[in-house]
Motif scaffolding. Sequence first.
Motif, mmCIF file in Angstrom:
data_model
loop_
_atom_site.group_PDB
_atom_site.id
_atom_site.type_symbol
_atom_site.label_atom_id
_atom_site.label_comp_id
_atom_site.label_asym_id
_atom_site.label_seq_id
_atom_site.Cartn_x
_atom_site.Cartn_y
_atom_site.Cartn_z
ATOM 1 N N PHE A 153 41.423 39.437 23.179
ATOM 2 C CA PHE A 153 40.493 38.357 23.525
ATOM 3 C C PHE A 153 40.010 37.647 22.254
ATOM 4 C CE2 PHE A 153 38.375 39.542 27.876
ATOM 5 C CZ PHE A 153 39.400 38.902 28.545
ATOM 6 N N ALA A 154 39.830 38.394 21.169
ATOM 7 C CA ALA A 154 39.303 37.830 19.925
ATOM 8 C C ALA A 154 40.307 36.942 19.202
ATOM 9 C CB ALA A 154 38.833 38.951 18.995
ATOM 10 N N GLU A 155 41.540 36.890 19.706
ATOM 11 C CA GLU A 155 42.553 36.012 19.127
ATOM 12 C C GLU A 155 42.796 34.776 19.984
ATOM 13 O OE1 GLU A 155 45.785 38.526 16.957
ATOM 14 O OE2 GLU A 155 45.059 39.713 18.675
ATOM 15 N N LEU A 156 42.043 34.660 21.073
ATOM 16 C CA LEU A 156 42.166 33.504 21.963
ATOM 17 C C LEU A 156 41.033 32.525 21.700
ATOM 18 C CD1 LEU A 156 42.879 35.354 25.354
ATOM 19 C CD2 LEU A 156 44.543 34.325 23.798
ATOM 20 N N SER A 157 41.289 31.241 21.939
ATOM 21 C CA SER A 157 40.202 30.261 21.871
ATOM 22 C C SER A 157 39.241 30.524 23.028
ATOM 23 C CB SER A 157 40.766 28.838 21.972
ATOM 24 O OG SER A 157 41.251 28.605 23.292
ATOM 25 N N LEU A 158 38.041 30.009 22.933
ATOM 26 C CA LEU A 158 37.062 30.180 24.002
ATOM 27 C C LEU A 158 37.599 29.606 25.313
ATOM 28 C CD1 LEU A 158 34.282 31.051 24.993
ATOM 29 C CD2 LEU A 158 33.378 28.868 24.167
ATOM 30 N N ALA A 159 38.223 28.436 25.258
ATOM 31 C CA ALA A 159 38.761 27.813 26.473
ATOM 32 C C ALA A 159 39.850 28.686 27.095
ATOM 33 C CB ALA A 159 39.308 26.430 26.152
ATOM 34 N N GLU A 160 40.724 29.235 26.254
ATOM 35 C CA GLU A 160 41.797 30.086 26.753
ATOM 36 C C GLU A 160 41.238 31.379 27.348
ATOM 37 O OE1 GLU A 160 46.243 31.145 25.022
ATOM 38 O OE2 GLU A 160 44.632 30.706 23.623
ATOM 39 N N LYS A 161 40.280 31.975 26.661
ATOM 40 C CA LYS A 161 39.661 33.208 27.144
ATOM 41 C C LYS A 161 38.970 32.962 28.489
ATOM 42 C CE LYS A 161 36.045 36.566 26.169
ATOM 43 N NZ LYS A 161 34.876 36.876 25.360
ATOM 44 N N ASN A 162 38.216 31.872 28.597
ATOM 45 C CA ASN A 162 37.477 31.585 29.834
ATOM 46 C C ASN A 162 38.392 31.399 31.041
ATOM 47 O OD1 ASN A 162 34.918 31.839 28.785
ATOM 48 N ND2 ASN A 162 34.601 29.640 28.498
ATOM 49 N N LYS A 163 39.646 31.022 30.822
ATOM 50 C CA LYS A 163 40.591 30.847 31.940
ATOM 51 C C LYS A 163 40.940 32.175 32.606
ATOM 52 C CE LYS A 163 42.922 26.755 30.132
ATOM 53 N NZ LYS A 163 44.176 26.246 29.539
ATOM 54 N N ILE A 164 40.862 33.279 31.854
ATOM 55 C CA ILE A 164 41.345 34.560 32.374
ATOM 56 C C ILE A 164 40.305 35.678 32.341
ATOM 57 C CG2 ILE A 164 43.748 34.094 31.790
ATOM 58 C CD1 ILE A 164 43.302 35.980 29.314
ATOM 59 N N SER A 165 39.212 35.473 31.641
ATOM 60 C CA SER A 165 38.273 36.575 31.399
ATOM 61 C C SER A 165 37.460 36.951 32.631
ATOM 62 C CB SER A 165 37.310 36.221 30.265
ATOM 63 O OG SER A 165 36.311 35.321 30.731
ATOM 64 N N HIS A 166 36.897 38.125 32.575
ATOM 65 C CA HIS A 166 36.010 38.633 33.617
ATOM 66 C C HIS A 166 34.842 37.680 33.841
ATOM 67 C CE1 HIS A 166 34.737 39.871 29.668
ATOM 68 N NE2 HIS A 166 33.543 40.230 30.107
ATOM 69 N N ARG A 167 34.223 37.217 32.763
ATOM 70 C CA ARG A 167 33.074 36.320 32.895
ATOM 71 C C ARG A 167 33.522 34.958 33.403
ATOM 72 N NH1 ARG A 167 31.209 37.170 28.391
ATOM 73 N NH2 ARG A 167 30.036 38.999 29.036
ATOM 74 N N GLY A 168 34.670 34.485 32.929
ATOM 75 C CA GLY A 168 35.207 33.223 33.433
ATOM 76 C C GLY A 168 35.473 33.290 34.926
ATOM 77 N N ASN A 169 36.066 34.404 35.383
ATOM 78 C CA ASN A 169 36.325 34.596 36.818
ATOM 79 C C ASN A 169 35.020 34.683 37.606
ATOM 80 O OD1 ASN A 169 39.118 34.578 36.527
ATOM 81 N ND2 ASN A 169 39.204 36.761 36.106
ATOM 82 N N ALA A 170 34.034 35.385 37.062
ATOM 83 C CA ALA A 170 32.735 35.486 37.741
ATOM 84 C C ALA A 170 32.038 34.130 37.771
ATOM 85 C CB ALA A 170 31.854 36.531 37.051
#
Length: 181
Positions: A153-170
């Motif tokens: 996750f720490a190697e992804l941009s915020l936008a990329e992380k938000n597309k797949i992350s737990h918090r993005g999904n929530a």
Amino acid sequence: MKLQVITSNQGKLREFQAALPQVEIIHNDADCDEIQADTLEEVVLSCIEQLRSKGLNNFILDDSGLFVDGLQGFPGVYSSYVLRTIGNAGLLQLMDGRTERQARFKSCIGALIDSEVIIAHGECQGKIAFAESGTEGFGFDPIFIPDGYEVSFAELSLAEKNKISHRGNALRAFSAQFNSR
């Protein structure tokens, strides 16, 4: 609509701002005692009630945790404490020699909007890395590799992380409930 984000974590605040562009996000570092509970939702509901009793309304908050299969779901609801006390290095040490590295991040978002409680959940499957990598994100991000990726996750941009992350999904689940009110 203006929503107060209740957090002391600037990383979470940035994720909320990026994920809810249609809402004016206001930071509020209000005090909420996180209870020791079995689920993220219990913690969130307790915080909502504590803040409601202080007269707050129109706010959103989150409790998230990293659940590691090889550690029987630990640190789970104790993730914040584990991060503060042993950090990523300590968790990697607990994983030393373990082949079962599957894990998941879970997020429970709670909001009190016009006195109505909204609860939303999100999850992201992945695995624990063998070493920390990356400089983006926060918390356990440098040791969590989401399914389908070769990087943390720490190697992804915020936008990329938000597309797949737990918090993005929530947050997407929350947004759907928020918009259908």
